[in-house]
Design an enzyme around this catalytic site. Structure first.
Site, PDB file in Angstrom:
ATOM      1  NE  ARG A   1      -2.205  -1.502   3.475  1.00 36.03           N
ATOM      2  CZ  ARG A   1      -1.842  -2.882   3.733  1.00 36.03           C
ATOM      3  NH1 ARG A   1      -2.455  -3.708   2.711  1.00 36.03           N
ATOM      4  NH2 ARG A   1      -1.299  -3.164   4.773  1.00 36.03           N
TER       5      ARG A   1
ATOM      6  CD  GLU B   1       1.489  -9.640  18.596  1.00 35.13           C
ATOM      7  OE1 GLU B   1       1.200  -9.107  17.607  1.00 35.13           O
ATOM      8  OE2 GLU B   1       1.114  -9.892  19.410  1.00 35.13           O
TER       9      GLU B   1
HETATM   10  P1  AMP Z   1       4.524  -2.204  11.833  1.00 38.40           P
HETATM   11  O1  AMP Z   1       5.835  -2.882  11.142  1.00 38.40           O
HETATM   12  O2  AMP Z   1       3.979  -3.178  13.063  1.00 38.40           O
HETATM   13  O3  AMP Z   1       4.489  -0.804  12.125  1.00 38.40           O
HETATM   14  O4  AMP Z   1       3.451  -2.659  10.559  1.00 38.40           O
HETATM   15  C1  AMP Z   1       3.454  -1.664   9.503  1.00 38.40           C
HETATM   16  C2  AMP Z   1       2.866  -2.166   8.482  1.00 38.40           C
HETATM   17  O5  AMP Z   1       1.921  -3.230   8.512  1.00 38.40           O
HETATM   18  C3  AMP Z   1       2.675  -1.191   7.358  1.00 38.40           C
HETATM   19  O6  AMP Z   1       3.107  -1.716   6.087  1.00 38.40           O
HETATM   20  C4  AMP Z   1       1.031  -1.571   7.306  1.00 38.40           C
HETATM   21  O7  AMP Z   1       0.662  -1.335   5.841  1.00 38.40           O
HETATM   22  C5  AMP Z   1       0.721  -2.655   7.909  1.00 38.40           C
HETATM   23  N1  AMP Z   1      -0.230  -2.732   9.130  1.00 38.40           N
HETATM   24  C6  AMP Z   1       0.072  -2.839  10.376  1.00 38.40           C
HETATM   25  N2  AMP Z   1      -1.019  -2.614  11.104  1.00 38.40           N
HETATM   26  C7  AMP Z   1      -2.273  -2.194   9.994  1.00 38.40           C
HETATM   27  C8  AMP Z   1      -3.484  -1.969  10.359  1.00 38.40           C
HETATM   28  N3  AMP Z   1      -4.093  -1.905  11.556  1.00 38.40           N
HETATM   29  N4  AMP Z   1      -4.103  -1.517   9.226  1.00 38.40           N
HETATM   30  C9  AMP Z   1      -3.498  -1.652   7.964  1.00 38.40           C
HETATM   31  N5  AMP Z   1      -2.268  -1.879   7.878  1.00 38.40           N
HETATM   32  C10 AMP Z   1      -1.590  -2.424   8.943  1.00 38.40           C
END
Ligand code: AMP
Length: 171
Positions: free
Chosen positions: A58, A95
């Site tokens: 995205r 996680e």
């Molecule tokens: P993080 O590494 O935990 O910050 O997760 C970020 C990545 O996961 C990004 O590329 C987001 O597109 C996706 N992502 C994580 N949580 C969500 C969520 N609640 N809604 C949409 N995309 C998410």
């Protein structure tokens, strides 16, 4: 323009307990999409950004038009095995388990200024991996900019010291 009203919350996607922030209604609305790209680009005008890096998948939809808006190049940061040329890789923890981001070795010229863009920052692991990858390539990370910050997951802490912008913050 009320972009938040166009974001669709999908409970328990892609797994139980996660509320997925679906931005496709924003992308599908010409006025909203244009306003979103302008707002993401705005803080970075006249900062001499050479490249805008988008995180699969995205992030691509936002980073590519922002790159055009800033008269910069676009770089895809992809999941392992997707890029056809020589790559460098940055592993990161999830996680449950681990993942990696890859970039073409010739995507960046040493010393360039690179802006990283994604749709959502959650724990910050993905953004931190992107920062590491770009710094390892010898470029300067001008900032990390996202549409949505899930502030309760404290992702900002994972990229401390890097200029950070989020258009919307959910507590
Ligand atoms: P993080 O590494 O935990 O910050 O997760 C970020 C990545 O996961 C990004 O590329 C987001 O597109 C996706 N992502 C994580 N949580 C969500 C969520 N609640 N809604 C949409 N995309 C998410």
């Amino acid at each position: 323009m009320d972009l938040a009203a166009l974001i669709r919350d999908i409970p328990d996607f892609p797994e139980p307990g996660v509320v997925f922030k679906d931005i496709t209604p924003v992308l599908a609305d010409q006025e909203a999409f244009a306003a979103l790209i302008q707002s993401l680009a705005e803080p970075h005008r006249d900062l001499g950004i050479d490249k805008v890096a988008g995180i699969e998948a995205r992030g691509f939809t936002l980073a590519a038009p922002v790159a055009c808006e800033l008269a910069a190049g676009f770089i895809p940061l992809r999941k392992p095995g997707k890029l056809p040329w020589k790559t460098m890789s940055q592993p990161y923890s999830l996680e449950y388990g681990h993942d990696a981001l890859e970039m073409h070795t010739d995507a960046i010229v040493e010393g360039e200024s690179v802006l990283i863009i994604d749709d959502v920052i959650a724990t910050g692991g993905t953004a931190a991996a992107a920062v590491n990858l770009i710094e390892r390539a010898g470029a300067k990370v001008a900032g990390v900019t996202v549409f949505i910050e899930l502030a309760f997951l404290h992702g900002r802490a994972a990229i401390e010291g890097v200029p950070f912008h989020a258009l919307l913050r959910f507590d």
